[in-house]
Scaffold this motif. Structure first.
Motif, mmCIF file in Angstrom:
data_model
loop_
_atom_site.group_PDB
_atom_site.id
_atom_site.type_symbol
_atom_site.label_atom_id
_atom_site.label_comp_id
_atom_site.label_asym_id
_atom_site.label_seq_id
_atom_site.Cartn_x
_atom_site.Cartn_y
_atom_site.Cartn_z
ATOM 1 N N THR A 117 -1.118 -3.357 -12.299
ATOM 2 C CA THR A 117 -2.744 -2.749 -11.564
ATOM 3 C C THR A 117 -3.879 -3.748 -11.469
ATOM 4 O O THR A 117 -4.971 -3.928 -9.781
ATOM 5 N N VAL A 118 -4.286 -4.369 -12.589
ATOM 6 C CA VAL A 118 -5.823 -4.735 -12.148
ATOM 7 C C VAL A 118 -6.117 -5.908 -11.202
ATOM 8 O O VAL A 118 -6.483 -6.559 -10.374
ATOM 9 N N MET A 119 -4.508 -6.596 -10.962
ATOM 10 C CA MET A 119 -3.842 -7.539 -10.159
ATOM 11 C C MET A 119 -4.463 -7.267 -8.973
ATOM 12 O O MET A 119 -4.662 -8.156 -7.811
ATOM 13 N N ALA A 120 -3.751 -5.951 -8.909
ATOM 14 C CA ALA A 120 -3.933 -5.600 -6.893
ATOM 15 C C ALA A 120 -5.334 -5.244 -7.025
ATOM 16 O O ALA A 120 -5.845 -5.172 -6.030
ATOM 17 N N TYR A 121 -6.319 -4.893 -7.662
ATOM 18 C CA TYR A 121 -7.383 -4.787 -7.316
ATOM 19 C C TYR A 121 -8.209 -6.196 -7.651
ATOM 20 O O TYR A 121 -9.095 -6.101 -6.342
ATOM 21 N N ASP A 122 -7.591 -6.895 -8.073
ATOM 22 C CA ASP A 122 -8.059 -8.422 -8.048
ATOM 23 C C ASP A 122 -8.234 -9.008 -6.425
ATOM 24 O O ASP A 122 -8.453 -9.242 -5.727
ATOM 25 N N SER A 210 2.699 6.299 -10.949
ATOM 26 C CA SER A 210 0.976 6.583 -10.520
ATOM 27 C C SER A 210 1.090 4.992 -10.375
ATOM 28 O O SER A 210 0.425 4.455 -9.409
ATOM 29 N N SER A 211 1.224 4.398 -11.614
ATOM 30 C CA SER A 211 0.458 2.388 -11.281
ATOM 31 C C SER A 211 1.127 1.784 -9.714
ATOM 32 O O SER A 211 1.001 1.704 -9.532
ATOM 33 N N PHE A 212 2.919 2.760 -9.610
ATOM 34 C CA PHE A 212 3.560 1.742 -8.403
ATOM 35 C C PHE A 212 3.182 2.068 -7.114
ATOM 36 O O PHE A 212 2.622 1.607 -6.445
ATOM 37 N N VAL A 213 2.494 3.856 -7.256
ATOM 38 C CA VAL A 213 1.669 4.401 -5.962
ATOM 39 C C VAL A 213 0.475 3.486 -5.278
ATOM 40 O O VAL A 213 0.136 3.818 -4.861
ATOM 41 N N VAL A 214 -0.309 3.396 -7.035
ATOM 42 C CA VAL A 214 -2.147 3.374 -6.553
ATOM 43 C C VAL A 214 -1.434 1.201 -6.088
ATOM 44 O O VAL A 214 -2.365 1.315 -4.942
ATOM 45 N N LEU A 215 -0.775 0.680 -6.590
ATOM 46 C CA LEU A 215 -0.790 -0.391 -6.195
ATOM 47 C C LEU A 215 0.335 -0.361 -4.769
ATOM 48 O O LEU A 215 -0.515 -1.130 -3.924
ATOM 49 N N THR A 220 -1.451 -1.132 0.988
ATOM 50 C CA THR A 220 -1.829 -0.713 2.052
ATOM 51 C C THR A 220 -3.289 -0.995 2.963
ATOM 52 O O THR A 220 -3.540 -1.084 4.565
ATOM 53 N N THR A 221 -3.961 -0.620 2.036
ATOM 54 C CA THR A 221 -5.383 -0.594 2.471
ATOM 55 C C THR A 221 -5.543 -1.786 2.735
ATOM 56 O O THR A 221 -6.810 -2.043 3.467
ATOM 57 N N ILE A 222 -5.522 -2.571 1.768
ATOM 58 C CA ILE A 222 -5.565 -4.410 2.310
ATOM 59 C C ILE A 222 -5.295 -4.685 3.808
ATOM 60 O O ILE A 222 -6.701 -5.340 4.725
ATOM 61 N N LEU A 223 -4.575 -4.586 4.412
ATOM 62 C CA LEU A 223 -3.516 -4.520 5.462
ATOM 63 C C LEU A 223 -3.908 -3.755 6.480
ATOM 64 O O LEU A 223 -4.526 -3.842 7.343
ATOM 65 N N THR A 247 7.724 -4.487 -7.372
ATOM 66 C CA THR A 247 8.970 -4.349 -6.986
ATOM 67 C C THR A 247 9.637 -4.298 -8.131
ATOM 68 O O THR A 247 10.835 -3.951 -8.688
ATOM 69 N N LEU A 248 9.955 -5.571 -8.301
ATOM 70 C CA LEU A 248 11.175 -6.655 -9.710
ATOM 71 C C LEU A 248 11.020 -5.984 -10.671
ATOM 72 O O LEU A 248 11.690 -5.197 -11.694
#
Length: 309
Positions: A117-122, A210-215, A220-223, A247-248
């Motif tokens: 999740t932190v890496m997604a924020y990065d 919840s972590s998966f939804v946040v990711l 989606t926001t980025i795109l 996903t994996l």
């Protein structure tokens, strides 16, 4: 109550993959290959990131190095015992060791979820706020976020473990998996576990889902924020490796933990996917799609050849 019913279970018997010793021997070699590959790949990433000045100073690769360390820890919680059990017909594990394995499985697993999740924020900051990236994602903040991921995993695992050890185990002792995990272990408790199951499903299931939804919302926001087709293509290319890892890892975890503790025939194979296969694939996913990591590895290889001379 009968004495045999009140006597506490001192060891559990883990389920194997086959009763055929030849098949088990073949599986031993296969899973040994998986485990060695996991070590080689993840150690190579950590050494590469640590030895390259550019990668070492980049928040993205600092987090990637920490992910590789977590993958090593995660696979080591279960795989060595699995390899030993391929050569042992009884496949026994003492009660205390079972609880320790359960604790570290959820400790490292939850920490990895938080780190992803932190890496997604990065990636969000890097793509949507590129001019402020190095300021926002400072080394100090990265260290705090990594420490928070470990702390979150510790708290989550402590709750799971305490709920488990409070249960009485007086038989049977057959764990329907190749390692000790909360769902198959609490099924063996000689007490009503309905409330405990709800608490554990809401705990583990809520974290993974919840972590998966946040990711997914983050990517989606980025795109959505990137207007040009070329920009979206580059952003998707940058995030593709992370999406594959997510996903994996999250798919099997949600399948196992975000549902009532009923048993399905595929549970054991799904457990193999996120316990053994995913930690091995992560280095391949990141290196095969990342020119900077491959370039740094070539430099590291060239330096090692010079040292040998």
């Amino acid at each position: 109550m009968d004495e045999n019913q009140t006597e506490r279970v001192k060891e559990f018997a883990l389920a194997g993959f086959s009763e055929n010793s030849s098949i088990e021997a073949g599986l031993f070699l296969l899973f040994l290959f998986f485990y060695v590959s996991t070590w080689v790949g993840n150690v190579l990433i950590m050494v590469t990131v640590a030895s390259d000045n550019y990668l070492n100073s980049s928040p993205m690769y600092f987090l990637l190095g920490n992910l590789s360390f977590l993958d090593l820890c995660y696979s080591t919680v279960t795989t060595p015992k699995l390899l030993a059990d391929f050569l042992d017909n009884k496949k026994l594990i003492p009660y205390n060791q079972c609880i320790v394995q359960l604790f570290f499985l959820h400790f490292v697993g939850a920490a990895e979820m938080f780190l992803l999740t932190v890496m997604a924020y990065d990636r969000y900051v890097a793509i949507c706020r590129p001019l402020h990236y190095t300021t926002v994602m400072s080394r100090g903040l990265c260290c705090v976020l990594v420490a928070a991921s470990w702390m979150g995993g510790f708290v989550h695992s402590t709750v799971q473990t305490i709920l488990t050890i409070r249960l009485p185990f007086c038989g049977p002792n057959q764990v329907d998996n190749f390692f000790c995990d909360v769902p198959p272990v609490i099924k063996l408790a000689c007490a009503d576990t309905f409330v405990i199951e709800l608490l554990m499903v809401s705990n583990s299931g809520l974290i993974s889902t919840s972590s998966f939804v946040v990711l997914i919302c983050s990517y989606t926001t980025i795109l959505v924020k990137i207007r040009s087709k070329e920009g979206r293509r580059k952003a998707l290319s940058t995030c593709a490796s992370h999406l594959m890892v997510v996903t994996l890892f999250f798919g099997p975890c949600i399948f196992i933990y975000a549902r009532p503790f009923s048993t399905f025939s595929v549970d054991k194979m799904v457990s193999v996917l996120y316990n053994v296969i995913t930690p091995m694939l992560n280095p391949l996913i990141y290196t095969l799609r990342n020119k900077e990591v491959k370039s740094a590895m070539r430099k590291l290889w060239d330096r090692s050849r010079l040292w040998k001379k």
